[in-house]
Design a protein around this motif. Structure first.
Motif, PDB file in Angstrom:
ATOM      1  N   PRO A  11      -8.348   1.713   6.638  1.00  0.00           N
ATOM      2  CA  PRO A  11      -7.432   2.719   7.176  1.00  0.00           C
ATOM      3  C   PRO A  11      -7.491   3.978   6.304  1.00  0.00           C
ATOM      4  O   PRO A  11      -7.097   3.948   5.134  1.00  0.00           O
ATOM      5  N   ALA A  12      -7.981   5.069   6.853  1.00  0.00           N
ATOM      6  CA  ALA A  12      -8.084   6.303   6.083  1.00  0.00           C
ATOM      7  C   ALA A  12      -6.686   6.821   5.757  1.00  0.00           C
ATOM      8  O   ALA A  12      -5.864   6.990   6.657  1.00  0.00           O
ATOM      9  N   PRO A  13      -6.387   7.073   4.476  1.00  0.00           N
ATOM     10  CA  PRO A  13      -5.050   7.550   4.119  1.00  0.00           C
ATOM     11  C   PRO A  13      -4.759   8.928   4.720  1.00  0.00           C
ATOM     12  O   PRO A  13      -5.633   9.787   4.780  1.00  0.00           O
ATOM     13  N   VAL A  14      -3.531   9.112   5.156  1.00  0.00           N
ATOM     14  CA  VAL A  14      -3.082  10.394   5.698  1.00  0.00           C
ATOM     15  C   VAL A  14      -2.355  11.155   4.594  1.00  0.00           C
ATOM     16  O   VAL A  14      -1.540  10.585   3.859  1.00  0.00           O
ATOM     17  N   ALA A  15      -2.663  12.443   4.467  1.00  0.00           N
ATOM     18  CA  ALA A  15      -1.989  13.267   3.459  1.00  0.00           C
ATOM     19  C   ALA A  15      -0.596  13.635   3.945  1.00  0.00           C
ATOM     20  O   ALA A  15      -0.434  14.178   5.039  1.00  0.00           O
ATOM     21  N   THR A  16       0.419  13.334   3.136  1.00  0.00           N
ATOM     22  CA  THR A  16       1.799  13.685   3.488  1.00  0.00           C
ATOM     23  C   THR A  16       2.271  14.918   2.728  1.00  0.00           C
ATOM     24  O   THR A  16       3.384  15.396   2.948  1.00  0.00           O
ATOM     25  N   ALA A  17       1.411  15.417   1.824  1.00  0.00           N
ATOM     26  CA  ALA A  17       1.744  16.616   1.044  1.00  0.00           C
ATOM     27  C   ALA A  17       0.443  17.246   0.588  1.00  0.00           C
ATOM     28  O   ALA A  17      -0.634  16.643   0.698  1.00  0.00           O
ATOM     29  N   ALA A  18       0.530  18.460   0.078  1.00  0.00           N
ATOM     30  CA  ALA A  18      -0.656  19.120  -0.471  1.00  0.00           C
ATOM     31  C   ALA A  18      -1.155  18.353  -1.692  1.00  0.00           C
ATOM     32  O   ALA A  18      -0.368  17.931  -2.541  1.00  0.00           O
ATOM     33  N   VAL A  19      -2.464  18.130  -1.768  1.00  0.00           N
ATOM     34  CA  VAL A  19      -3.008  17.418  -2.924  1.00  0.00           C
ATOM     35  C   VAL A  19      -2.975  18.325  -4.146  1.00  0.00           C
ATOM     36  O   VAL A  19      -3.063  19.554  -4.041  1.00  0.00           O
TER      37      VAL A  19
END
Length: 444
Positions: free
Chosen positions: A7-15
């Motif tokens: 499962p490709a991680p989803v970004a919940t904030a700016a890296v």
């Protein structure tokens, strides 16, 4: 067979992360070949430890080259990490068996070296290696006097009948499908009795920066090379016969492998620093700075490395990627998330890479709801709202990292066989997870 899905991680904030990229595959495998042909032992420091580099090291060992692996407990910075001491064989030996896997550098660079062995060397590899072009190397070595049995296939499996020496001389070849045909002959050419003169009689050679890398590394090993970029004849490279110097080579980070990490800064409007980015390099991956800046980011050098910052907007791009084809999959992934159309061209040769990269990218992005069409020599990408789904990798490491980039912005992307990233980036899944959720210790 059941698919293994990641499962490709989803970004919940700016890296906001600092990343250490392993060493360059291109530099590591060239350094190993040159060290194996040298007149005294040498060192390859901070090499890439991956499937491709391990195949190269094991292939050289099969031919009698000593490669001793040492680990320095000091980590980070330019002085720490692993080092390989390479002890050339007095005489490369045959009979020998070499597994090329699906590594272009191994399948192209080792047969020209194997002609110097004192017996037959049999090469075999993954099923995909049978489909990849090898004619440029096979035909050239035959023209220079080598005996090669390939059953008329023009590819693998094949046997090189080494005689301990090769006269060498002038050879004409069509290098339009792979720059590695030229690099392969250049790397071993100084050990041929007459050296080698290579004349490309085909179309434009792709990935010319990789040939420049080969030329620079040969010169540092004491080899005299004439090349077109130094005012020489167009499409002609010459290597003068002579001994190679055993050197102490520190391998640069693999800049092409920075592509997904800087892409994460673009996609999330965040910031990523890649440690130890060289100010001057022959690696094609250095062009990421200019390409990604055109797509909406900015970069600057810091004391730690190269910092790339996304603006929160991604712009489409018109780009000739002929010299940097390996960057195409991740650039295409970013383009699929842009605010305008992109046209990537000059990359017809990608149809002959680990997989047909153009067809694979078009199919997989379209299966997520995208609008990507193949052109004669590239891709036209019209951004659309994407949805989750399975993204197949075709056992291609760069397709897998492209899928991870799309997954940052598209929930529900499942990457089939993420383990294929071990080809050049063995710890990618953990590095990607840490990018989005950095561990408590400083950096990744």
């Amino acid at each position: 067979m059941t698919e293994t899905l990641w499962p490709a991680p989803v970004a919940t904030a700016a890296v906001d992360a600092t990343v250490t990229i392993p060493g360059s595959k291109s530099v590591t495998n060239r350094a190993l070949v040159l060290a194996a042909l040298a007149s005294e032992p040498g060192w390859v420091r901070r090499p890439l430890r991956s499937r491709d580099s391990q195949l190269m090291a094991d292939g050289l060992r099969a031919l009698g080259v000593g490669i001793e692996e040492q680990v320095n407990n000091t980590s980070g910075g330019s002085g720490g990490g692993e080092a390989w001491r390479v002890i050339p064989a007095g005489q490369l030996r045959g009979p020998a068996q070499v597994d090329v896997g699906n590594a272009g550098t191994v399948m192209r660079f080792l047969p020209p070296l194997a002609v110097l062995a004192d017996g037959p060397v049999h090469f075999d590899g993954d099923p995909r290696s049978y489909e990849r072009p090898q004619h440029g190397v096979i035909d050239s070595l035959r023209a220079l006097g080598a005996r090669i049995d390939d059953g008329g296939r023009g590819g693998f499996p094949l046997t090189v009948h080494g005689t301990g020496a090769l006269d060498g001389g002038t050879v004409e070849l069509d290098a339009s499908s792979s720059s590695q045909f030229v690099s392969a002959l250049l790397l071993s050419g100084a050990r041929y009795n007459q050296g080698v003169e290579i004349r490309n009689i085909g179309g434009p050679v792709p990935s010319l920066p990789h040939i420049r890398m080969t030329v620079d590394m040969l010169r540092l090993a004491g080899v005299q090379v004439d090349a077109p970029e130094d005012g020489g004849e167009k499409d002609v490279w010459r290597v003068t016969p002579g001994a190679l110097i055993g050197r102490d080579v520190v391998v640069e980070p693999d800049l092409s492998n920075a592509a997904p990490f800087f892409a994460a800064a673009l996609v999330t409007g965040g910031r990523v620093t890649v440690r130890d980015w060289p100010r001057h390099t022959t690696q094609p991956g250095d062009q990421l700075r200019e390409i990604y800046t055109r797509m909406g980011g900015s970069h600057r050098f810091t004391d730690e490395g190269l910092e790339f910052t996304g603006s929160g907007r991604i712009h489409g791009i018109e780009a000739d990627l002929h010299d940097v084809g390996e960057l195409t999959p991740v650039i295409a992934a970013v383009a699929a998330l842009a605010d305008s159309e992109s046209h990537l061209y000059g990359i017809a040769h990608l149809r002959l890479h680990e997989t047909d990269r153009l067809a694979a990218l078009a199919k997989e992005i379209n299966d997520l709801g995208g609008d990507v069409s193949e052109t004669e020599d590239g891709l036209r990408i019209r951004p659309r709202a994407l949805k989750g789904g399975v993204f197949h990798t075709y056992e291609d490491h760069r397709i897998a990292t492209a899928a991870a980039v799309i997954g940052l912005a598209v929930p529900g992307v499942q990457v089939e066989n993420i383990a294929t990233t071990a080809k050049t980036l063995p710890d990618f899944p953990q590095m990607w997870t840490d990018l989005l959720d950095p561990p408590a210790a400083a950096g990744v």
